[in-house]
Structures are given as structure tokens and as C-alpha cells.
Motif scaffolding. Sequence first.
Motif, PDB file in Angstrom:
ATOM      1  N   TYR A  38       0.639  -1.310  -0.060  1.00 48.62           N
ATOM      2  CA  TYR A  38      -0.049   0.021  -0.041  1.00 48.62           C
ATOM      3  C   TYR A  38       0.576   1.283  -0.157  1.00 48.62           C
ATOM      4  CZ  TYR A  38      -4.125  -3.097   0.856  1.00 48.62           C
ATOM      5  OH  TYR A  38      -4.869  -4.028   0.728  1.00 48.62           O
TER       6      TYR A  38
ATOM      7  N   ILE B 299      -6.612   3.836  -0.959  1.00 52.05           N
ATOM      8  CA  ILE B 299      -5.970   4.272   0.255  1.00 52.05           C
ATOM      9  C   ILE B 299      -6.209   5.468   0.444  1.00 52.05           C
ATOM     10  CG2 ILE B 299      -3.782   4.442   1.669  1.00 52.05           C
ATOM     11  CD1 ILE B 299      -4.797   1.767   1.573  1.00 52.05           C
TER      12      ILE B 299
ATOM     13  N   THR C 140      -4.725   7.240   6.895  1.00 57.16           N
ATOM     14  CA  THR C 140      -4.055   6.208   8.034  1.00 57.16           C
ATOM     15  C   THR C 140      -4.813   6.621   9.348  1.00 57.16           C
ATOM     16  OG1 THR C 140      -2.261   7.974   8.501  1.00 57.16           O
ATOM     17  CG2 THR C 140      -1.870   6.236   6.706  1.00 57.16           C
TER      18      THR C 140
ATOM     19  N   TRP D 233      -3.634   1.298   7.452  1.00 54.93           N
ATOM     20  CA  TRP D 233      -4.079   1.967   6.427  1.00 54.93           C
ATOM     21  C   TRP D 233      -5.517   2.206   6.384  1.00 54.93           C
ATOM     22  CZ3 TRP D 233      -0.281   4.066   3.677  1.00 54.93           C
ATOM     23  CH2 TRP D 233       1.046   3.360   3.838  1.00 54.93           C
TER      24      TRP D 233
ATOM     25  N   LYS E  44      -0.430  -1.719   9.289  1.00 51.55           N
ATOM     26  CA  LYS E  44       0.774  -1.739   8.425  1.00 51.55           C
ATOM     27  C   LYS E  44       1.786  -2.872   8.908  1.00 51.55           C
ATOM     28  CE  LYS E  44       0.321   3.481   7.970  1.00 51.55           C
ATOM     29  NZ  LYS E  44       1.174   4.972   7.984  1.00 51.55           N
TER      30      LYS E  44
END
Length: 258
Positions: free
Chosen positions: A172, A197, A200, A214, A231
Motif C-alpha cells: 500500500y 488508500i 491512515t 491504512w 501496517k
Amino acid sequence: MKHQIPIVLIFALAFNFSSIAQDTVWVDASKVKTSYLKEGAHRYLVYFKMGKDAARSRPQFWTRSITFGNFKGNNAIIVKQIWEDRDSVVHTVTSVCDKKTFAPLYHQSWWKQRGSSEFDFMAKTASINNVPLTDADTTANRKLPWMAFQTAINQYSLNWHLDLEVFPLLVYKLKTTYMIPFYEPGYLAPKFEAYTITGTAQLNGYDNTKVDCWLLTHEAKGYKEVFWISKKTHEVLKLENEIGKDRWRYKIKLGFSV
């Protein structure tokens, strides 16, 4: 007379197209990393809220067990699922995928209300409720799944019923859209679905640890999903799914269960 395009504009257009290309990843066999998957049982609590702040309802427990094995001479990843509601098993699945590419090799499922189906991608055979699907089928509920399966066995796709196992396979990057060729056996033909994405965030873990995640977002008309993906481990820890107006579905990965 041909119009000449200024050289600066050419470079600007090239840079723009390059930027767009870098922000979109078309997922194929070379884009997945099955080494991120770990053997073992993974359990999720699934429930609904008929309003953002409403009481939780319709709880289910999903157990998804991953093992590495062999299928018809191929190194394979085998995923077995058991879905339980408050007092009974409502759904079981056995899905087999190629260990390197995660392409589907076999998929067998049973639903409490619908019965069973079986799709063998290597033998190129399929059946619903133990009746083989063939070119001679004319009813929509048999013809359409068979036609979709014929398309799927001739191109690379990923089993949409294993989305919680597919997402950990990707690498990602922020503001990147992943076009995933999803196909769920028994339903429509393979189709690229866009997952982006969008940011975060952190989840609070045990012992007050912070888990960096993510946020993977998928949207359609009247439908939005946000997956929280670790992550560090790449596992899906949480799903927040908005369905229509003021209706929500959640999946929460359980850290401990028996």
C-alpha cells in the motif's frame, strides 16, 4: 496546416499522465505477495447498527482458517470459513487458491437457506445444489453463473469471498487506487473494483498499544466500506460499512477466542 504543441505543454501533459498512472495500480498476479498470509484461525465479530449510535444487532462470528497444502499437485493456500449466528451455523466455505498468485483453484460453499455450490477452476466444472451447470442451462439462476464462471476460468481474478485474505496481499501507498479483478463464484463475471488508500489512522490495541493502519476505501451508490489494515501485519482489523442511510455493518477482528 498542423498546429505545433509547445514543448513545455508536452512535458506538462506527460508529467500529468505519469502522475495518474502512478496513483493507480491494476492488480495482477505480479502485484500480490502471498507471504503476508499466515497459517492459523482468524475470528471476526460481525454486527449491524440501524443508526450510527443505535444498539448493536444481528451478531455473527466468522472463523476463517488458513492452511498451506496441496491441491491436485499444486502448492495451495486453503481458506475455510464458518459463519455462526446466535444459535446455528449459517454458512461454510472451502476456498483453494494458488500459493504464488492467489488465483482461485476451487470454491465450495453452503448456505443455510440457499443450499450448496461447487466451482472447480482446474477441472472447469461447476454445480449448484449438486446439479452440474452446463451450456444447456436456460434459466437465469443457472445460465448466468455458468457464463460468469466460463469467463473467470480464462482470466486472472481473485475470489471476492476472500476479500479479508486478499487485502493483506497488496503493498500500500497513500492516495493510490488499486483496481482489483474480483470474482465471486456463483455470481457475476470478474470485474475490476476500485479500492483506494484514503488515509491512515490508529486503533487502540491490548496493553494500550497503538496499531498504525491504512484506511482502504471502496464505494458504490448508497454503499461505502472502510477497511482498517495493520501496517505491520497487513491483516484486516476492522471494517466500517455504511449501507444506504443510517445503516451500518461492522467487522472486528478478535484478538483472543475459543
